[in-house]
Design an enzyme around this catalytic site. Structure first.
Site, PDB file in Angstrom:
ATOM      1  N   ASN A  43       0.930  -1.161  -0.064  1.00  0.00           N
ATOM      2  CA  ASN A  43       0.203   0.104   0.065  1.00  0.00           C
ATOM      3  C   ASN A  43       0.792   1.346  -0.090  1.00  0.00           C
ATOM      4  O   ASN A  43       1.829   1.484  -1.025  1.00  0.00           O
ATOM      5  CB  ASN A  43      -1.258  -0.074   1.119  1.00  0.00           C
ATOM      6  N   ASP A  44       0.856   2.054   1.110  1.00  0.00           N
ATOM      7  CA  ASP A  44       1.532   3.533   0.934  1.00  0.00           C
ATOM      8  C   ASP A  44       2.758   3.503   0.434  1.00  0.00           C
ATOM      9  O   ASP A  44       3.698   2.889   0.964  1.00  0.00           O
ATOM     10  CB  ASP A  44       1.419   4.118   2.383  1.00  0.00           C
TER      11      ASP A  44
HETATM   12  C1  FRU Z   1      -2.977   4.505   5.062  1.00  0.00           C
HETATM   13  C2  FRU Z   1      -2.533   3.781   6.156  1.00  0.00           C
HETATM   14  C3  FRU Z   1      -1.785   4.465   7.121  1.00  0.00           C
HETATM   15  C4  FRU Z   1      -0.897   3.547   7.865  1.00  0.00           C
HETATM   16  C5  FRU Z   1      -0.737   2.462   6.897  1.00  0.00           C
HETATM   17  C6  FRU Z   1      -0.602   1.153   7.289  1.00  0.00           C
HETATM   18  O1  FRU Z   1      -3.308   3.265   3.837  1.00  0.00           O
HETATM   19  O2  FRU Z   1      -3.646   3.246   7.008  1.00  0.00           O
HETATM   20  O3  FRU Z   1      -2.377   5.552   7.936  1.00  0.00           O
HETATM   21  O4  FRU Z   1       0.292   4.159   8.353  1.00  0.00           O
HETATM   22  O5  FRU Z   1      -1.609   2.816   5.709  1.00  0.00           O
HETATM   23  O6  FRU Z   1      -0.430   0.136   6.434  1.00  0.00           O
END
Ligand code: FRU
Length: 487
Positions: A40-41
């Site tokens: 993800n991020d």
């Molecule tokens: C955003 C999020 C962040 C967190 C991360 C966990 O997508 O929820 O706030 O740090 O992903 O994977």
């Protein structure tokens, strides 16, 4: 606590799943994706010793959000990424339930990562620790004990995603947080030495002037300045990902949002004085948690996650992988408007070129391809028109200008993706439309009118769906240049 299993589990899972993942025809050709599992991020986006570093939230074990590591890739050109060893694992007491998102900064020739350690106790209660990890070689990171333990008074333990920068010899970080009244906010911290951090205060958020209710949590905030290329004025931008906004017509149709405000950061008060509406950074189905960095060419570059939380039912799950990052884009402000442009480096992967020119009325073939870049210019229109990409059996991605509504519409309803609802953006009165489109095996990114708007969406067409069509309800002049992807 013994955490030896954490690395072992990761290595075992990669070995077990990699072959299956590699056989999937939806694997991307020029987008950063995880080797297996879910990503993800984007995290820690930085430049260190001449190379771009991009980290990302990674669950190597499963295509869900139950474990979070920091995957790591480096690149010379932001396009070709080399995978490095995993930078952070959930293998310390203060990150045992996830090495969550954060940013990177270079200080005295060392790369510092500032991230959130997530911990849950047996009853599911959360603690959040803001922590540093430091590297001299850009690959091996030494973990430090937490710098900020939990939250300031008046907030819940939802505090995460520090974005760090330096100004006049001091360090600052903006962090996403939730108030005890369950409002999403961004708070500012400062430090003289990167070790000891002081809480300065809340700079923006729901129910803080000029905003009313604005979601129950703000994730992944970012702050930066850009010089307006027309007026020369320096503008401040605060980006954030509010959770809990209700859809409003064409706006906020994804599960969670990602956007920005123009304004001015007052470090003393502290306050980010908001002077604009909240504007979504992307109009497509899949964009969240972006992160920016300024590179040595003076460019402010943004990369997003081409996905959204709680959208895990994509068809690649059966092949043990999920999600990818967007292409890096350059941000510019021109006459008070934020533009996002494909980076110049994109031209280096242009292969064989084909063209289509003509006046179209009805529908006609305009080429073939599965992985390519296209520039399409439309003029002299007085009715609906558009493009159909990746057409084939049960496959079609439609980009259409609705003339009466003055809206550009991205329709990905035909294909194996969930969320079949189109996404739309209002363009107003236009005499010309230019689109620069990047198609990869399972995504499309559309830059509209010089980057004034962007749509990023994952698409899951059949393998051989390679049709390109143009269509129009009346006459339209169309000029298309297309380059096959070539590495
Ligand atoms: C955003 C999020 C962040 C967190 C991360 C966990 O997508 O929820 O706030 O740090 O992903 O994977």
């Amino acid at each position: 606590m013994d955490f030896k299993h954490v690395k072992k589990n990761e290595e075992k899972s990669v070995l077990e799943k990699k072959e299956k993942v590699d056989q999937d025809f939806w694997r991307q050709k020029y987008h950063l994706q995880g080797i297996v599992g879910l990503i993800n991020d984007p995290n820690g986006f930085s430049q260190f010793k001449g190379k771009y570093h991009l980290f990302y939230q990674w669950n190597p074990l499963k295509t869900d959000h139950t474990a979070k590591y920091w995957g790591h890739s480096v690149s010379d050109d932001l396009l070709h990424w080399e995978r490095k060893s995993t930078a952070l694992r959930p293998d310390t007491w203060y990150s045992k339930n996830g090495a969550y998102s954060g940013s990177g900064i270079v200080i005295n020739e060392k790369l510092y990562l500032f991230y959130t350690g997530n911990v849950k106790d047996e009853e599911g209660n959360r603690s959040s620790y803001q922590c540093f990890a430091i590297s001299e070689d850009g690959e091996n990171f030494e973990r430090l004990e937490p710098s900020i333990v939990n939250q300031p008074d008046g907030y819940t333990r939802h505090i995460r995603d520090p974005k760090i920068w330096e100004k006049d010899g001091k360090y600052y970080a903006v962090i996403g947080i939730q108030s005890e009244k369950l409002e999403g906010k961004a708070v500012l911290y400062s430090s003289e030495n990167v070790k000891d951090w002081k809480y300065l205060g809340e700079i923006a958020g729901g129910n803080k002037e000029p905003l009313g209710d604005f979601g129950y949590m703000w994730e992944c905030p970012d702050y930066f300045q850009l010089k307006d290329e027309k007026t020369g004025k320096v503008v401040d931008i605060l980006a954030a990902c509010p959770q809990g906004l209700e859809p409003q017509g064409d706006l906020y149709n994804n599960k969670y949002q990602s956007g920005y405000f123009f304004g001015k950061l007052d470090y003393e008060k502290p306050d980010f004085e908001i002077t604009s509406e909240f504007t979504e950074l992307d109009r497509g189905h899949d964009f969240y948690a972006p992160q920016t960095m300024e590179d040595d060419k003076g460019r402010r570059i943004i990369v997003g996650w081409m996905g959204v939380p709680e959208e895990e039912d994509y068809p690649t799950v059966k092949n043990e992988w999920l999600h990818c990052l967007t292409l890096p884009r350059e941000l510019k402000v021109i006459d008070g408007v934020l533009y996002q442009l494909p980076i110049d480096e994109m031209k280096s992967i242009r292969g064989e070129k084909t063209e289509f020119n003509g006046t179209v009325n009805g529908e006609t073939e305009a080429g073939k391809g599965t992985v390519y870049e296209m520039i399409a210019e439309f003029s002299d229109f007085s009715d609906d028109f558009g493009l159909k990409l990746r057409t084939g059996e049960n496959s079609e991605t439609v980009i259409k200008f609705d003339y009466k509504e003055k809206k550009l519409i991205l329709d990905r309803s035909r294909g194996e993706q969930p969320d079949k609802k189109p996404r739309k953006v209002y363009l107003g009165d236009i005499e010309k439309l230019d689109l620069r489109i990047f198609v990869d095996n399972s995504s499309v990114e559309v830059f509209v009118n010089g980057g004034k708007e962007v749509f990023s969406s994952r698409i899951f067409p059949q393998k051989n769906a390679d049709g390109i069509k143009v269509f129009s309800e009346g006459n339209v002049n169309i000029k298309i240049e297309k380059w096959e992807w070539q590495d």
